[in-house]
Scaffold this motif. Structure first.
Motif, PDB file in Angstrom:
ATOM      1  N   ASN A 277       0.668  -1.127   0.022  1.00 27.70           N
ATOM      2  CA  ASN A 277       0.043   0.217   0.011  1.00 27.70           C
ATOM      3  C   ASN A 277       0.432   1.411   0.145  1.00 27.70           C
ATOM      4  O   ASN A 277       0.589   1.977  -0.934  1.00 27.70           O
ATOM      5  CB  ASN A 277      -0.350   0.108   0.729  1.00 27.70           C
ATOM      6  CG  ASN A 277      -1.848   1.059   1.206  1.00 27.70           C
ATOM      7  OD1 ASN A 277      -2.404   1.728   0.004  1.00 27.70           O
ATOM      8  ND2 ASN A 277      -2.031   1.507   2.545  1.00 27.70           N
ATOM      9  N   GLN A 278       1.924   1.502   0.583  1.00 25.64           N
ATOM     10  CA  GLN A 278       2.878   2.313   1.018  1.00 25.64           C
ATOM     11  C   GLN A 278       3.529   2.928  -0.685  1.00 25.64           C
ATOM     12  O   GLN A 278       3.626   3.843  -1.164  1.00 25.64           O
ATOM     13  CB  GLN A 278       3.863   2.993   1.627  1.00 25.64           C
ATOM     14  CG  GLN A 278       2.706   2.021   2.995  1.00 25.64           C
ATOM     15  CD  GLN A 278       3.063   3.858   3.685  1.00 25.64           C
ATOM     16  OE1 GLN A 278       3.329   4.657   3.235  1.00 25.64           O
ATOM     17  NE2 GLN A 278       1.875   3.664   4.071  1.00 25.64           N
ATOM     18  N   TYR A 279       3.832   1.256  -1.368  1.00 32.36           N
ATOM     19  CA  TYR A 279       4.402   1.544  -2.431  1.00 32.36           C
ATOM     20  C   TYR A 279       3.370   2.051  -3.741  1.00 32.36           C
ATOM     21  O   TYR A 279       3.994   2.918  -4.472  1.00 32.36           O
ATOM     22  CB  TYR A 279       5.068  -0.299  -3.025  1.00 32.36           C
ATOM     23  CG  TYR A 279       5.787   0.346  -4.763  1.00 32.36           C
ATOM     24  CD1 TYR A 279       6.785   0.866  -4.097  1.00 32.36           C
ATOM     25  CD2 TYR A 279       4.969  -0.048  -6.168  1.00 32.36           C
ATOM     26  CE1 TYR A 279       7.065   0.799  -5.594  1.00 32.36           C
ATOM     27  CE2 TYR A 279       5.412   0.565  -7.039  1.00 32.36           C
ATOM     28  CZ  TYR A 279       6.057   0.525  -6.621  1.00 32.36           C
ATOM     29  OH  TYR A 279       7.198   0.990  -8.264  1.00 32.36           O
TER      30      TYR A 279
ATOM     31  N   ASP B  62       8.857   1.131 -15.925  1.00 27.37           N
ATOM     32  CA  ASP B  62       9.693   1.670 -14.531  1.00 27.37           C
ATOM     33  C   ASP B  62       9.291   1.660 -13.216  1.00 27.37           C
ATOM     34  O   ASP B  62      10.459   1.175 -12.415  1.00 27.37           O
ATOM     35  CB  ASP B  62       9.984   3.768 -15.151  1.00 27.37           C
ATOM     36  CG  ASP B  62      10.239   3.991 -15.443  1.00 27.37           C
ATOM     37  OD1 ASP B  62      11.612   3.532 -16.171  1.00 27.37           O
ATOM     38  OD2 ASP B  62      10.539   5.078 -16.419  1.00 27.37           O
ATOM     39  N   ASN B  63       7.292   1.269 -13.197  1.00 24.60           N
ATOM     40  CA  ASN B  63       7.569   1.266 -12.089  1.00 24.60           C
ATOM     41  C   ASN B  63       7.326  -0.484 -11.681  1.00 24.60           C
ATOM     42  O   ASN B  63       7.902  -0.593 -10.099  1.00 24.60           O
ATOM     43  CB  ASN B  63       5.720   1.125 -12.410  1.00 24.60           C
ATOM     44  CG  ASN B  63       5.063   1.182 -11.181  1.00 24.60           C
ATOM     45  OD1 ASN B  63       5.397   1.022  -9.833  1.00 24.60           O
ATOM     46  ND2 ASN B  63       3.355   1.592 -11.081  1.00 24.60           N
ATOM     47  N   ALA B  64       7.543  -1.629 -12.578  1.00 26.86           N
ATOM     48  CA  ALA B  64       7.561  -2.812 -12.289  1.00 26.86           C
ATOM     49  C   ALA B  64       9.490  -2.869 -11.682  1.00 26.86           C
ATOM     50  O   ALA B  64       8.773  -4.045 -11.186  1.00 26.86           O
ATOM     51  CB  ALA B  64       8.156  -3.689 -14.046  1.00 26.86           C
ATOM     52  N   TYR B  65      10.449  -1.917 -12.802  1.00 23.41           N
ATOM     53  CA  TYR B  65      11.599  -2.167 -12.468  1.00 23.41           C
ATOM     54  C   TYR B  65      11.751  -1.897 -10.607  1.00 23.41           C
ATOM     55  O   TYR B  65      11.833  -2.458 -10.209  1.00 23.41           O
ATOM     56  CB  TYR B  65      12.380  -1.681 -13.085  1.00 23.41           C
ATOM     57  CG  TYR B  65      13.707  -1.217 -12.606  1.00 23.41           C
ATOM     58  CD1 TYR B  65      14.701  -2.418 -13.087  1.00 23.41           C
ATOM     59  CD2 TYR B  65      14.473  -0.146 -12.656  1.00 23.41           C
ATOM     60  CE1 TYR B  65      15.863  -2.697 -12.447  1.00 23.41           C
ATOM     61  CE2 TYR B  65      16.135  -0.254 -11.441  1.00 23.41           C
ATOM     62  CZ  TYR B  65      16.846  -1.043 -11.891  1.00 23.41           C
ATOM     63  OH  TYR B  65      18.178  -1.119 -11.462  1.00 23.41           O
ATOM     64  N   ILE B  66      11.465  -0.750 -10.314  1.00 22.26           N
ATOM     65  CA  ILE B  66      10.727   0.019  -9.351  1.00 22.26           C
ATOM     66  C   ILE B  66      10.809  -0.682  -7.888  1.00 22.26           C
ATOM     67  O   ILE B  66      10.974  -1.628  -6.891  1.00 22.26           O
ATOM     68  CB  ILE B  66      11.058   1.115  -9.188  1.00 22.26           C
ATOM     69  CG1 ILE B  66      11.783   2.379 -10.032  1.00 22.26           C
ATOM     70  CG2 ILE B  66      10.809   1.931  -7.185  1.00 22.26           C
ATOM     71  CD1 ILE B  66      10.868   3.985  -9.652  1.00 22.26           C
TER      72      ILE B  66
END
Length: 121
Positions: free
Chosen positions: A16-18, A32-36
């Motif tokens: 949830n924090q992510y 980028d979202n998937a990598y992070i």
């Protein structure tokens, strides 16, 4: 930032924090979202191992006594050094020291550099 938040939230809350973290980033590409996401949660899954190694190399400095910023920087750099073949060791150390100069206290750069030097021996 997400790695820093692990010190304030239970593991069950981190997803949830992510999501809240990503909402703050404008124009975040899906790749980028998937990598992070993958990187952050891979580091989190290895925190016990990482913290054990850091604890063994820091004399008279328990993890609970370390500045949270310094600990976060050490965790990320150690992960890059030991688990990420794409980041050269010297680059991980140099970047950690530079981050410590920006976000840490006056002694953070030398502390981070000293601990990382012991970890790579």
């Amino acid at each position: 930032m997400m790695l820093f938040l692990t010190q304030f939230h239970d593991e069950a809350e981190l997803e949830n924090q992510y999501e809240l973290f990503c909402e703050q980033i404008e124009n975040l590409e899906e790749s980028d979202n998937a990598y992070i996401h993958d990187r952050v949660f891979d580091i989190i899954s290895k925190l016990d191992v990482i913290d054990k190694e850091i604890s063994e190399k820091t004399v008279d400095w328990e993890i609970s006594r370390m500045a949270k910023v310094d600990l976060t920087i050490l965790r990320l750099a150690y992960y890059e050094i030991k688990f990420d073949d794409d980041v050269p060791e010297n680059v991980a150390i140099n970047e950690a020291v530079e981050i410590a100069k920006i976000y840490g206290g006056d002694n953070s750069p030398s502390f981070v550099n000293g601990v990382l030097a012991k970890l790579v021996k």
